[in-house]
Design a protein around this motif. Structure first.
Motif, PDB file in Angstrom:
ATOM      1  N   THR A 118       0.847  -1.181   0.000  1.00  0.00           N
ATOM      2  CA  THR A 118       0.000   0.000   0.000  1.00  0.00           C
ATOM      3  C   THR A 118       0.886   1.236   0.000  1.00  0.00           C
ATOM      4  OG1 THR A 118      -1.807   1.150   1.155  1.00  0.00           O
ATOM      5  CG2 THR A 118      -0.254  -0.063   2.528  1.00  0.00           C
ATOM      6  N   GLY A 119       0.637   2.153  -0.931  1.00  0.00           N
ATOM      7  CA  GLY A 119       1.457   3.346  -1.038  1.00  0.00           C
ATOM      8  C   GLY A 119       2.838   3.095  -1.600  1.00  0.00           C
ATOM      9  N   ASN A 213      -4.543   0.757  -2.344  1.00  0.00           N
ATOM     10  CA  ASN A 213      -4.080   2.130  -2.195  1.00  0.00           C
ATOM     11  C   ASN A 213      -5.210   3.069  -1.817  1.00  0.00           C
ATOM     12  OD1 ASN A 213      -1.437   1.528  -2.847  1.00  0.00           O
ATOM     13  ND2 ASN A 213      -1.592   2.203  -4.974  1.00  0.00           N
ATOM     14  N   GLY A 214      -4.849   4.175  -1.210  1.00  0.00           N
ATOM     15  CA  GLY A 214      -5.815   5.227  -0.973  1.00  0.00           C
ATOM     16  C   GLY A 214      -6.182   5.908  -2.279  1.00  0.00           C
ATOM     17  N   GLY A 215      -7.471   6.136  -2.500  1.00  0.00           N
ATOM     18  CA  GLY A 215      -7.900   6.796  -3.711  1.00  0.00           C
ATOM     19  C   GLY A 215      -7.484   8.248  -3.766  1.00  0.00           C
ATOM     20  N   ALA A 216      -7.246   8.846  -2.594  1.00  0.00           N
ATOM     21  CA  ALA A 216      -6.790  10.232  -2.511  1.00  0.00           C
ATOM     22  C   ALA A 216      -5.298  10.281  -2.188  1.00  0.00           C
ATOM     23  CB  ALA A 216      -7.589  10.993  -1.463  1.00  0.00           C
ATOM     24  N   GLU A 217      -4.577   9.308  -2.682  1.00  0.00           N
ATOM     25  CA  GLU A 217      -3.139   9.176  -2.454  1.00  0.00           C
ATOM     26  C   GLU A 217      -2.401  10.434  -2.927  1.00  0.00           C
ATOM     27  OE1 GLU A 217       0.214   8.413  -1.481  1.00  0.00           O
ATOM     28  OE2 GLU A 217      -0.690   6.409  -1.394  1.00  0.00           O
ATOM     29  N   VAL A 220       1.511   8.824  -4.605  1.00  0.00           N
ATOM     30  CA  VAL A 220       1.610   7.736  -5.580  1.00  0.00           C
ATOM     31  C   VAL A 220       0.706   8.014  -6.775  1.00  0.00           C
ATOM     32  CG1 VAL A 220       1.194   5.270  -5.954  1.00  0.00           C
ATOM     33  CG2 VAL A 220       2.201   6.059  -3.802  1.00  0.00           C
ATOM     34  N   ASN A 221       1.229   7.764  -7.961  1.00  0.00           N
ATOM     35  CA  ASN A 221       0.453   7.887  -9.187  1.00  0.00           C
ATOM     36  C   ASN A 221      -0.372   6.618  -9.359  1.00  0.00           C
ATOM     37  OD1 ASN A 221      -0.519   8.013 -11.818  1.00  0.00           O
ATOM     38  ND2 ASN A 221       1.351   8.911 -12.652  1.00  0.00           N
ATOM     39  N   ASN A 222      -1.620   6.662  -8.918  1.00  0.00           N
ATOM     40  CA  ASN A 222      -2.467   5.475  -8.970  1.00  0.00           C
ATOM     41  C   ASN A 222      -2.743   5.020 -10.399  1.00  0.00           C
ATOM     42  OD1 ASN A 222      -2.850   4.785  -6.238  1.00  0.00           O
ATOM     43  ND2 ASN A 222      -4.434   6.339  -5.974  1.00  0.00           N
ATOM     44  N   GLU A 242     -11.679   4.914  -1.641  1.00  0.00           N
ATOM     45  CA  GLU A 242     -12.080   6.266  -2.003  1.00  0.00           C
ATOM     46  C   GLU A 242     -11.907   7.243  -0.837  1.00  0.00           C
ATOM     47  OE1 GLU A 242     -15.978   8.574  -3.887  1.00  0.00           O
ATOM     48  OE2 GLU A 242     -15.999   6.400  -3.610  1.00  0.00           O
ATOM     49  N   GLY A 243     -11.286   8.382  -1.151  1.00  0.00           N
ATOM     50  CA  GLY A 243     -11.146   9.457  -0.179  1.00  0.00           C
ATOM     51  C   GLY A 243     -10.082   9.239   0.882  1.00  0.00           C
ATOM     52  N   ILE A 244      -9.319   8.149   0.773  1.00  0.00           N
ATOM     53  CA  ILE A 244      -8.311   7.797   1.780  1.00  0.00           C
ATOM     54  C   ILE A 244      -6.927   8.126   1.238  1.00  0.00           C
ATOM     55  CG2 ILE A 244      -7.376   5.936   3.202  1.00  0.00           C
ATOM     56  CD1 ILE A 244     -10.255   6.739   3.876  1.00  0.00           C
TER      57      ILE A 244
END
Length: 267
Positions: A118-119, A213-217, A220-222, A242-244
């Motif tokens: 994650t991340g 991953n957090g959607g609001a990372e 990191v380029n999701n 989402e939003g994390i």
């Protein structure tokens, strides 16, 4: 405290008697960031082992910084730690730097039964590849900076765990404690391409690779992460919360642990 050839490494273990799960924190953080997993249902079901990397938390600074403060060095330290603890097969959860260490470990040991990151964008070697996987950010610039001002300590601690995440003093203390050599030498060697090609390690993983991953990372380029074609991607998708932000297991542990529980059960 477990003695290794890299440093004395501090670990916390949960009470669970199920299969072992190694948890590795991010840059300038510490094992306590996994507290919710260690003290919750995951820790009750599995033998969760959270380590402080050399130069971090309650672990000692590296005896030989050149040997240890790099992706290969950290990976070898973690492999040695698990061997000292008597585990020849284990799952892994790696956050940010910890996820990159996990990808490095995939190329160095057959002991890992599955890896959740994650991340941690799976980037290839060199500065251009890193730029593709990460978003530009003032706080990313601190990731390889040796010395922090008081303001930078506070800013880095708050940004890495997420601006909406709970903030506790130990998060700041972890940043302040971190050996500045660890930041500077790790990122410098990563930019120079020292260690495995992590994109190849992720794409060709022989064991299940979970990406949550957090959607609001913010770092990191999701889109980059989702665009790669993985051989063994868990549930055939990159999961976005989402939003994390950058540390979903800390910011939204109840929601994150649904993924982690499902992943561990699948192994």
């Amino acid at each position: 405290m477990i003695e290794t050839s890299h440093a004395g490494i501090a670990v916390t273990q949960s009470a669970g008697e199920g299969p072992p799960v190694l948890m590795i924190h991010g840059n300038s953080s510490c094992k306590e960031v996994f507290r919710n997993q260690l003290d919750g249902q995951i820790g009750a079901a599995y033998r969760c082992i959270a380590m402080d990397l050399p130069g971090h938390g309650a672990s000692q600074n590296a005896a030989n910084p050149e040997k240890t403060y790099s992706m290969p060095g950290y990976a070898e330290a973690a492999i040695e730690l698990m061997r000292e603890l008597g585990h020849d097969r284990y799952a892994m959860l790696g956050w940010s730097l910890g996820g990159h260490i996990g990808l490095e470990m995939l190329t160095r040991t057959d002991a890992i039964s599955g890896l959740m990151i994650t991340g941690s964008p799976p980037v290839g070697r060199g500065e251009e590849q890193l730029s593709a996987g990460f978003l530009p950010s003032e706080h990313m610039g601190l990731a390889g900076q040796r010395d922090f001002s008081e303001a930078e300590i506070d800013a880095y601690a708050r940004a890495t765990c997420g601006i909406n995440a709970p903030f506790e003093p130990f998060l700041r203390e972890a940043v302040a404690r971190t050996d500045g050599n660890a930041r500077e030498m790790m990122l410098g060697s990563f930019v120079r391409g020292v260690g495995a090609n992590q994109q190849e390690a992720a794409v060709n993983a022989a064991v299940p690779l979970a990406i949550v991953n957090g959607g609001a990372e913010p770092f990191v380029n999701n889109e980059f992460v989702a665009a790669l074609t993985y051989r063994n991607l868990w549930e055939d998708r990159v999961h976005l919360m989402e939003g994390i932000g950058h540390a979903p297991f800390w910011e939204a542990p109840d929601a994150f642990d649904v993924y982690l529980k499902r992943f561990l059960e699948s192994l």
